[in-house]
Design an enzyme around this catalytic site. Structure first.
Site, PDB file in Angstrom:
ATOM      1  N   ASP A  53       7.200  -7.448   5.917  1.00 35.12           N
ATOM      2  CA  ASP A  53       7.674  -8.805   5.635  1.00 35.12           C
ATOM      3  C   ASP A  53       8.360  -9.396   6.870  1.00 35.12           C
ATOM      4  O   ASP A  53       8.771 -10.554   6.867  1.00 35.12           O
ATOM      5  CB  ASP A  53       8.572  -8.855   4.389  1.00 35.12           C
ATOM      6  CG  ASP A  53       9.790  -7.970   4.510  1.00 35.12           C
ATOM      7  OD1 ASP A  53       9.949  -7.273   5.523  1.00 35.12           O
ATOM      8  OD2 ASP A  53      10.614  -7.979   3.559  1.00 35.12           O
ATOM      9  N   SER A  54       8.428  -8.602   7.941  1.00 38.58           N
ATOM     10  CA  SER A  54       8.855  -9.142   9.241  1.00 38.58           C
ATOM     11  C   SER A  54       7.858 -10.205   9.717  1.00 38.58           C
ATOM     12  O   SER A  54       8.142 -10.930  10.673  1.00 38.58           O
ATOM     13  CB  SER A  54       8.977  -8.020  10.282  1.00 38.58           C
ATOM     14  OG  SER A  54       7.828  -7.210  10.298  1.00 38.58           O
ATOM     15  N   ASP A  92       4.435  -4.664   2.475  1.00 38.57           N
ATOM     16  CA  ASP A  92       5.796  -4.887   1.976  1.00 38.57           C
ATOM     17  C   ASP A  92       5.771  -5.790   0.754  1.00 38.57           C
ATOM     18  O   ASP A  92       5.065  -6.805   0.742  1.00 38.57           O
ATOM     19  CB  ASP A  92       6.642  -5.585   3.051  1.00 38.57           C
ATOM     20  CG  ASP A  92       7.479  -4.616   3.853  1.00 38.57           C
ATOM     21  OD1 ASP A  92       7.700  -3.475   3.391  1.00 38.57           O
ATOM     22  OD2 ASP A  92       7.912  -4.997   4.960  1.00 38.57           O
ATOM     23  N   LYS A 122       5.603  -1.150  -0.114  1.00 35.56           N
ATOM     24  CA  LYS A 122       6.932  -0.684   0.312  1.00 35.56           C
ATOM     25  C   LYS A 122       7.987  -1.605  -0.274  1.00 35.56           C
ATOM     26  O   LYS A 122       7.808  -2.830  -0.263  1.00 35.56           O
ATOM     27  CB  LYS A 122       7.034  -0.650   1.844  1.00 35.56           C
ATOM     28  CG  LYS A 122       8.427  -0.269   2.341  1.00 35.56           C
ATOM     29  CD  LYS A 122       8.435   0.126   3.816  1.00 35.56           C
ATOM     30  CE  LYS A 122       8.448  -1.019   4.788  1.00 35.56           C
ATOM     31  NZ  LYS A 122       9.592  -1.962   4.673  1.00 35.56           N
ATOM     32  N   GLU A 124      12.414  -2.196  -0.595  1.00 29.31           N
ATOM     33  CA  GLU A 124      13.710  -1.857  -0.005  1.00 29.31           C
ATOM     34  C   GLU A 124      14.721  -1.534  -1.108  1.00 29.31           C
ATOM     35  O   GLU A 124      14.907  -2.324  -2.036  1.00 29.31           O
ATOM     36  CB  GLU A 124      14.237  -3.033   0.829  1.00 29.31           C
ATOM     37  CG  GLU A 124      13.346  -3.351   2.017  1.00 29.31           C
ATOM     38  CD  GLU A 124      13.885  -4.504   2.874  1.00 29.31           C
ATOM     39  OE1 GLU A 124      14.988  -5.012   2.592  1.00 29.31           O
ATOM     40  OE2 GLU A 124      13.181  -4.890   3.817  1.00 29.31           O
ATOM     41  N   GLU A 191      15.887   2.835   8.400  1.00 23.16           N
ATOM     42  CA  GLU A 191      16.070   1.864   9.486  1.00 23.16           C
ATOM     43  C   GLU A 191      17.508   1.845   9.970  1.00 23.16           C
ATOM     44  O   GLU A 191      18.453   1.725   9.181  1.00 23.16           O
ATOM     45  CB  GLU A 191      15.655   0.460   8.979  1.00 23.16           C
ATOM     46  CG  GLU A 191      15.783  -0.602  10.058  1.00 23.16           C
ATOM     47  CD  GLU A 191      15.050  -1.906   9.738  1.00 23.16           C
ATOM     48  OE1 GLU A 191      14.289  -1.954   8.742  1.00 23.16           O
ATOM     49  OE2 GLU A 191      15.233  -2.877  10.496  1.00 23.16           O
TER      50      GLU A 191
HETATM   51  O1  KIV Z   1       8.988  -5.585   7.786  1.00 24.51           O
HETATM   52  C1  KIV Z   1       8.993  -4.701   8.649  1.00 24.51           C
HETATM   53  O2  KIV Z   1       8.507  -4.880   9.781  1.00 24.51           O
HETATM   54  C2  KIV Z   1       9.620  -3.427   8.317  1.00 24.51           C
HETATM   55  C3  KIV Z   1       9.792  -2.438   9.439  1.00 24.51           C
HETATM   56  C4  KIV Z   1      10.838  -2.895  10.375  1.00 24.51           C
HETATM   57  C5  KIV Z   1      10.050  -1.082   8.934  1.00 24.51           C
HETATM   58  O3  KIV Z   1       9.975  -3.201   7.216  1.00 24.51           O
END
Ligand code: KIV
Length: 272
Positions: A53-54, A92, A122, A124, A191
């Site tokens: 989600d980055s 994510d 994924k 969090e 992280e």
């Molecule tokens: O969204 C992302 O890029 C991440 C990584 C930094 C692990 O969750």
């Protein structure tokens, strides 16, 4: 001569990642959000591609990961899946898509799997979302956990500083990591936490621990644009830059602009 070695060209599975940990083989993971980058990454021997989600920051220019939507994640993940033959693709689940309750979490996880063809999701968090993680796993969807600095909670943390330096937070992280493994997660991302704590989690868990800013772990993940030198003004201690693509691209585009303006592009061999 390329420095990478692909020992096994079969599609990477969650089971194979667990086996890699058992055999002491490190796992290489990077983010990708689009077809072109993902096809290069897959060909270069990455084990896991994370549609992070980055993308909210890197692709859309948002200040945090919070604004990105399920629809937008699906668009990115679908493009990455189309390009990927070998790597496991993890998508994510964005902020707001699983925090309300387990039913919403499962509904969104199913949408992501169905509409993208990715291999896993994924999420969090630990104990706070464990019922949702169990429900997603019960639906047959592989889940990767994410603990430590969890950027979707940035407004609660108030800072991107190293997490779990204090004993109480370190204890909670360890107990959350155990909980994720017991629930059936196939891996957990840690992280920005102290390397000693990461080493302890790695030795306690039989599932792979993938670190980012957490020292040595069973595997590593970075945001691709950061390690390729395409992002400016972000240089945390943990980030190793493997290329300076930002400068390469700026030079290339500068040369193109100059050629177009000078009437030098296209020339007679570049026309029909
Ligand atoms: O969204 C992302 O890029 C991440 C990584 C930094 C692990 O969750």
């Amino acid at each position: 001569m390329a420095a990478y070695i692909v020992e096994d060209s079969r599609k990477v599975t969650t089971h194979r990642l667990i086996e890699m940990k058992r055999q002491g083989k490190k796992i290489a993971m990077l983010t990708a959000y689009d077809y072109t980058m993902a096809s290069i990454f897959d060909g270069a021997g990455l084990d896991v591609i994370l549609v992070g989600d980055s993308a909210s920051n890197v692709m859309a220019g948002n200040y945090t990961t919070l604004p990105i939507t399920v629809d937008e994640m699906i668009y990115h993940a679908r493009s990455v899946v189309r390009a990927t033959n070998r790597a496991l693709v993890v998508c994510d689940m964005p902020f707001g898509s699983y925090q309300v309750n387990a039913t919403e979490g499962v509904t969104n996880a199913i949408r992501i799997m169905k509409e993208t063809g990715c291999d896993a999701v994924k999420l969090e968090g630990g104990e706070e979302i464990i019922e949702t993680i169990r429900a997603i796993l019960a639906a047959g969807i592989p889940v990767c956990g994410h603990l430590g600095l969890t950027p979707q909670s940035i407004n609660k943390f108030g800072t991107y500083a190293v997490r779990a330096k204090e004993q109480a937070e370190a204890d909670k992280l360890l107990s959350d990591a155990r909980l994720l493994q017991e629930a059936g997660c196939f891996a957990v991302v840690l992280e920005k936490i102290p390397a000693k704590l990461c080493a302890k989690v790695c030795s306690e868990l039989s599932i792979p621990v993938i670190g980012i800013g957490a020292g040595q772990a069973d595997g590593q993940v970075l945001v691709a644009q950061d390690m390729l030198g395409m992002t400016k003004g972000f240089s945390p201690k943990f980030l190793r830059r493997y290329a300076d693509l930002g400068s390469v691209m700026t030079d290339a585009i500068g040369n193109y602009v100059a050629d177009v303006k000078a009437g030098d592009f296209p020339n007679s061999s570049e026309e029909y």
